[in-house]
Scaffold this active site. Structure first.
Site, PDB file in Angstrom:
ATOM      1  N   LYS A 196     -52.492 -73.175  67.175  1.00  0.00           N
ATOM      2  CA  LYS A 196     -51.595 -73.679  68.219  1.00  0.00           C
ATOM      3  C   LYS A 196     -51.272 -75.155  67.999  1.00  0.00           C
ATOM      4  O   LYS A 196     -50.215 -75.630  68.408  1.00  0.00           O
ATOM      5  CB  LYS A 196     -52.178 -73.427  69.613  1.00  0.00           C
ATOM      6  CG  LYS A 196     -53.518 -74.100  69.892  1.00  0.00           C
ATOM      7  CD  LYS A 196     -53.389 -75.511  70.414  1.00  0.00           C
ATOM      8  CE  LYS A 196     -54.727 -76.186  70.526  1.00  0.00           C
ATOM      9  NZ  LYS A 196     -54.615 -77.579  71.024  1.00  0.00           N
ATOM     10  N   THR A 214     -50.356 -77.326  74.911  1.00  0.00           N
ATOM     11  CA  THR A 214     -50.133 -78.365  73.911  1.00  0.00           C
ATOM     12  C   THR A 214     -48.670 -78.498  73.487  1.00  0.00           C
ATOM     13  O   THR A 214     -48.292 -79.517  72.936  1.00  0.00           O
ATOM     14  CB  THR A 214     -50.998 -78.117  72.666  1.00  0.00           C
ATOM     15  OG1 THR A 214     -50.815 -76.786  72.219  1.00  0.00           O
ATOM     16  CG2 THR A 214     -52.453 -78.342  72.966  1.00  0.00           C
TER      17      THR A 214
END
Length: 317
Positions: free
Chosen positions: A185, A242
């Site tokens: 990620k 994020t």
């Protein structure tokens, strides 16, 4: 219901300090090891360099002496690329060692638990990962994370020991999936930051996140991870956090890349090393990781990187 246990944390960066604060506020005696500035932190009761504005509760003892880490539960809040060196130079006796690092070690291709198992064969390794910012933890805001351990009974024990009223842990035995979710990620977050930094808009970011999630699942499946793990906190949950907040170091790094801005070299950007590791592998196909690597290494500027991605063949989703 959580149980009170003495817990050691090695690594007094923002996240390690925040974990120490939330655990101490829940009643756990915590020993926090800092590579630098331990005496100052212990005296001032703040980590003014990494997490300013948050007082250390009385239950935290800060030390610079690794020999002080004697609890059965040790949390390693040390970046992946530095973890191997730390483990090689430390004499650790904990029976349960939990890593919070997110990434793939470039020199070995191992995840954090693999590095722990190699260096500490008598310890039981686990991975703590998921959507979390240090400041949220330190403020006592609700946070949910994944605790991954191959041994289900150990995972349950650690879940009870480390959970707090503000920190809710979910367990999984899919360590590979949890580790890769946290590592991959960050690559997509760099790309998402670049999209926003270049002014391409929210729609482009949403498309990037969707295609990025497909890339994450492709890499994880090839490594033997369970697909449902990537759909949970350690994958999709962390991806959303994020890719949508400038609190994310990886997101800010990507935005700076697109704008041609220098980035503070002291700030850990785990996603770059992970992107470079993926780009060096012939399989599976990782166009976003390849693009992030080319952009970061200066082999393509942002316009050329975007053209490369947009010129890929049209295909079914």
């Amino acid at each position: 219901m959580s149980v009170i246990a003495a817990i050691d944390i090695a690594g007094a960066g923002a996240f390690g300090t925040a974990l120490a604060i939330t655990l101490a506020n829940a009643g756990h005696p915590v020993t926090l090891w800092a590579r630098q500035g331990a005496e100052k932190m212990q005296a001032q009761r703040q980590n003014t360099r990494r997490l300013p504005g948050h007082d250390l509760p009385p239950g935290i003892r800060v030390t610079g002496d690794l020999a002080s880490l004697t609890s059965d539960i040790l949390i390693l809040a040390i970046p992946t690329q530095k973890l191997d060196g730390f483990l090689a130079g430390a004499r650790l006796s904990a029976g349960h060692v939990i890593s919070t690092a997110k990434g793939i070690h470039r020199a070995t291709g191992l995840g954090p638990t693999g590095l722990i198992a190699r260096a500490l064969p008598k310890a039981i390794p686990a991975q703590l990962t998921g959507p979390s910012f240090a400041a949220d933890l330190a403020h006592g805001l609700p946070t949910a994370l994944t605790l991954a351990c191959a041994d289900a009974s150990v995972a349950s024990h650690l879940q009870q020991a480390v959970s707090t009223p503000a920190l809710r842990l979910y367990t999984t035995s899919d360590v590979i999936g949890a580790e890769l979710g946290g590592a991959l990620k960050n690559v997509i977050a760099i790309a998402a930051g670049a999209v926003i930094g270049a002014g391409l808009g929210e729609s482009a970011r949403a498309a990037l996140m969707a295609r990025g999630f497909a890339e994450m699942r492709r890499v994880a499946r090839a490594a033997g991870a369970r697909d449902d793990t990537l759909s949970g906190l350690s994958g999709f949950g962390d991806l959303v956090l994020t890719c949508t907040s400038d609190k994310s170091r990886n997101f800010r790094f990507g935005a700076g890349l697109a704008r041609g801005e220098a980035f503070d070299p002291e700030i850990t950007v785990e996603g770059l090393a992970t992107a470079q590791e993926l780009a060096a592998r012939p399989e599976p196909d990782t166009p976003i990781a390849d693009a992030v690597t080319a952009l970061a290494e200066g082999r393509l500027d942002f316009a050329a990187t975007l053209e490369t991605l947009l010129s890929r063949p049209l295909k079914p989703e």
